[in-house]
Design an enzyme around this catalytic site. Structure first.
Site: not given
Length: 646
Positions: A178, A181
């Site tokens: 994550e 990202h």
């Protein structure tokens, strides 16, 4: 990896451009479809009463073309802008819509505490502010997401299933994915995808309501009249519904294609970060062996399905799947995988993160000025932007272990976080210190002032190297301040910095990082448009920034000029000129950074490479100079990991 942070940022922007182009083409196709539907409907309503022939002359009616064009733009554009405006507050809006509960930073629940520790380690290692963490309490599936427009307003959401069923190394792999990202620029693209698809979907929704109303009206009028107008409107509603839903279907195909490409990149980035392919691969295997898999039950999950770690909605496969098949992702990480999934049973323990040796944690902490290897670390720092590695992760874990418990606890709640920032700014010189403490006693919240005095002895014992990482940790708690608290806090920072009538490098760096992050988050700033794609267009601002850095790090003008010339050779800007000392200063740097923020990623890379070379030109780097470089990098939206001595 084949690409670095700046190239990935460029790719993300190009993907956004392609997405907008595809969206424009989709809107044009919708305009043509609606125009044809209107022409057929109006022709049917204007048909010859004797023969019943449809009047096809209306197909060339410019007024009808105008209605189709304007109507489509208003509905689709309005729906898109409304949705993006609704999400303008950043990742926390999406987390709330998905049923997330923001975790209290000082929670004592073991599973929640472990999750927050992993996120804090990742934030310190990557040089980003610690994002707020949301727990999706009702979700049993193993999943997670990152959402926001920028690094400064990002949040991380994790399902209850992931927290309860993943051991620490697998949870760390998911969180690293994550963070990838966040660093790769995917979040802003994901939010824009939601907005664009919502605009197209509105056409289908309007058609659906028109169809329902026309069907009801047609049923009533068939019993009392031979008027066929409701039938025409019924057909128009059905046509609009088909256009809208087909547009949404193809839009979802575009969303799925973009998402699948970015998932592979995030998996690879996570492995580079942790150097543990088994962590993220283990999480994927556990999803495959768990009954609930990665499914998210929230009714809002479909529109955010492309943001998740795993496939959040069931029933999607092939071209419409937002994520690559689990087996394909696992084999990318473990080519020798035997095809067996792990059981998704609750974890019984947690693997502890590896901790570095004392030397590994020390980094630039050894002295006020370091040279040789540390200077090399500074010049290579730009290569690590957006690409932290295991050494940075070990550094972060060791740093959190070293900090006194009282400081860690204070950093996790708004009162203590404000007190820590005030304590970091308190001068050790008697006169300035008196002025600062007198101001806090008058202007600060009494409880915060008391906490500042309590923490001050602990802060003064800390090594200077931990100052900026400590600021990064406090940001999550400081984002929870009310508007009144924030304005008071901001004014107090300014007063503390200006108490001695001078601003040193650390004070400027702290103020720049802290207020830049909080202002972006508080005022919901979205990524700005790139205005400068060539460095020569920014030459005056580049000259002021580099000249100021040269004077800051070198004692005389000749040495400063030589540092400037070394930096200039890196960027192939021979016409750049060294500025006089009276033109330079930290105010000039502030003004230059405001403009440089609007540069393309590859231009920012050139600026930061030159800045690092300028600071390290004499092979001596102070901690304050290293902090200055990190503050400049953060101001340009380029998170720089801690500078480790190599």
């Amino acid at each position: 990896m084949a690409t670095d942070f700046f190239e990935r940022q460029d790719i993300a922007r190009r993907n956004t451009g392609r997405l907008v182009l595809l969206f424009v083409l989709a809107v044009l196709a919708i305009m043509v479809s609606i125009y044809l539907l209107l022409a057929v409907t109006m022709g049917y309503l204007s048909r010859d009463p004797e023969t019943g022939a449809i009047d096809w002359s209306l197909t060339g009616d410019l007024q009808l073309v105008g209605i189709a064009v304007v109507g489509t733009l208003v509905v689709v554009g309005g729906g898109t802008l409304f949705k993006i405006a609704q999400l303008r507050a950043g990742g926390r809006v999406i987390a709330d819509e998905l049923g997330g509960r923001r975790l209290n930073p000082d929670t004592s629940v073991p599973a929640e505490r472990q999750l927050l520790n992993v996120v804090e380690e990742m934030a310190i290692a990557s040089g980003t502010p610690a994002p707020p963490v949301y727990l999706l309490d009702e979700e049993e599936g193993i999943n997670a997401f990152a959402a926001g427009f920028t690094i400064n307003d990002a949040v991380i959401g994790v399902t209850r299933g992931a927290v309860e069923r993943l051991p620490r190394d697998e949870l760390q792999g998911v969180i690293a994915h994550e963070f990838s990202h966040i660093l790769n620029g995917d979040m802003c693209l994901n939010i824009r995808l939601i907005g664009l698809l919502n605009g197209i979907l509105i056409i289908g929704i309007l058609g659906y309501f028109m169809f329902r109303v026309s069907a009801f009206s047609s049923y009533r009028q068939r019993r009392s009249s031979r008027d066929s107008s409701p039938l025409a409107l019924l057909a128009l509603g059905a046509g609009l519904m088909a256009v809208g839903f087909l547009g949404t279907f193809f839009g979802n195909l575009i969303k799925a294609g973009v998402s699948r490409q970015r998932e592979f990149l995030a998996d690879a980035s996570a492995v580079q970060f942790t150097r543990q392919p088994a962590g993220i691969a283990g999480a994927l295997k556990r999803i495959g062996g768990f009954l609930n898999g990665s499914t998210v039950q929230s009714p809002n999950a479909p529109e955010a399905s492309h943001m998740f770690f795993g496939q959040a909605t069931s029933g999607l496969s092939g071209l419409s799947a937002t994520h690559p098949p689990l087996a394909e992702r696992i084999r990318q990480l473990e080519p020798s995988w035997n095809g067996q999934f792990a059981e998704g049973v609750p974890r019984t323990g947690s693997a502890s993160a590896p901790h570095p040796s004392a030397a590994g944690v020390a980094g630039l902490a050894g002295a006020e000025a370091v040279n040789g290897a540390a200077a090399q670390s500074v010049t290579s720092a730009v290569d690590h932007i957006g690409q932290p590695n295991t050494a940075h992760l070990h550094y972060a874990a060791g740093l959190l272990d070293e900090l006194p418990t009282a400081i860690i606890d204070a950093s996790r709640e708004p009162y203590g976080a404000r007190a820590l920032i005030y304590a970091l700014l308190i001068d050790r010189r008697t006169e300035a210190r008196k002025v600062q403490l007198a101001h806090l006693s008058r202007a600060a919240d009494p409880g915060v002032c008391k906490e500042t005095l309590k923490l001050l002895p602990l802060i003064e014992q800390l090594n200077a190297r931990v100052r900026l990482p400590l600021v990064d940790i406090t940001l999550s708690a400081l984002r929870a301040l009310t508007d009144a608290q924030y304005q008071q806090f901001k004014q107090n920072i300014v007063e503390l910095v200006e108490a001695d009538r001078t601003i040193d490098l650390f004070e400027w760096s702290l103020q720049r990082i802290l207020l830049h992050d909080l202002e972006v988050q508080r005022f919901c700033a979205t990524p700005g448009r790139v205005r400068y794609r060539k460095l020569y267009r920014l030459q005056p601002h580049y000259e002021l920034l580099l000249s100021t850095l040269a004077y800051t790090g070198h004692r005389n003008e000749a040495a400063a000029r030589e540092a400037f010339e070394q930096a200039k050779r890196l960027v192939a800007l021979p016409q750049a000129r060294f500025r006089q000392a009276e033109e330079c200063g930290l105010e000039a740097v502030d003004a230059a950074l405001t403009v440089l923020e609007e540069a393309a990623p590859r231009v920012k890379r050139q600026v930061l490479q030159a800045a690092a070379a300028c600071i390290a030109a004499d092979r001596k780097v102070t901690i304050a100079e290293a902090e200055l470089l990190r503050a400049i990098s953060a101001s340009l939206g380029c998170p720089m990991p801690p500078l480790l001595s190599m």
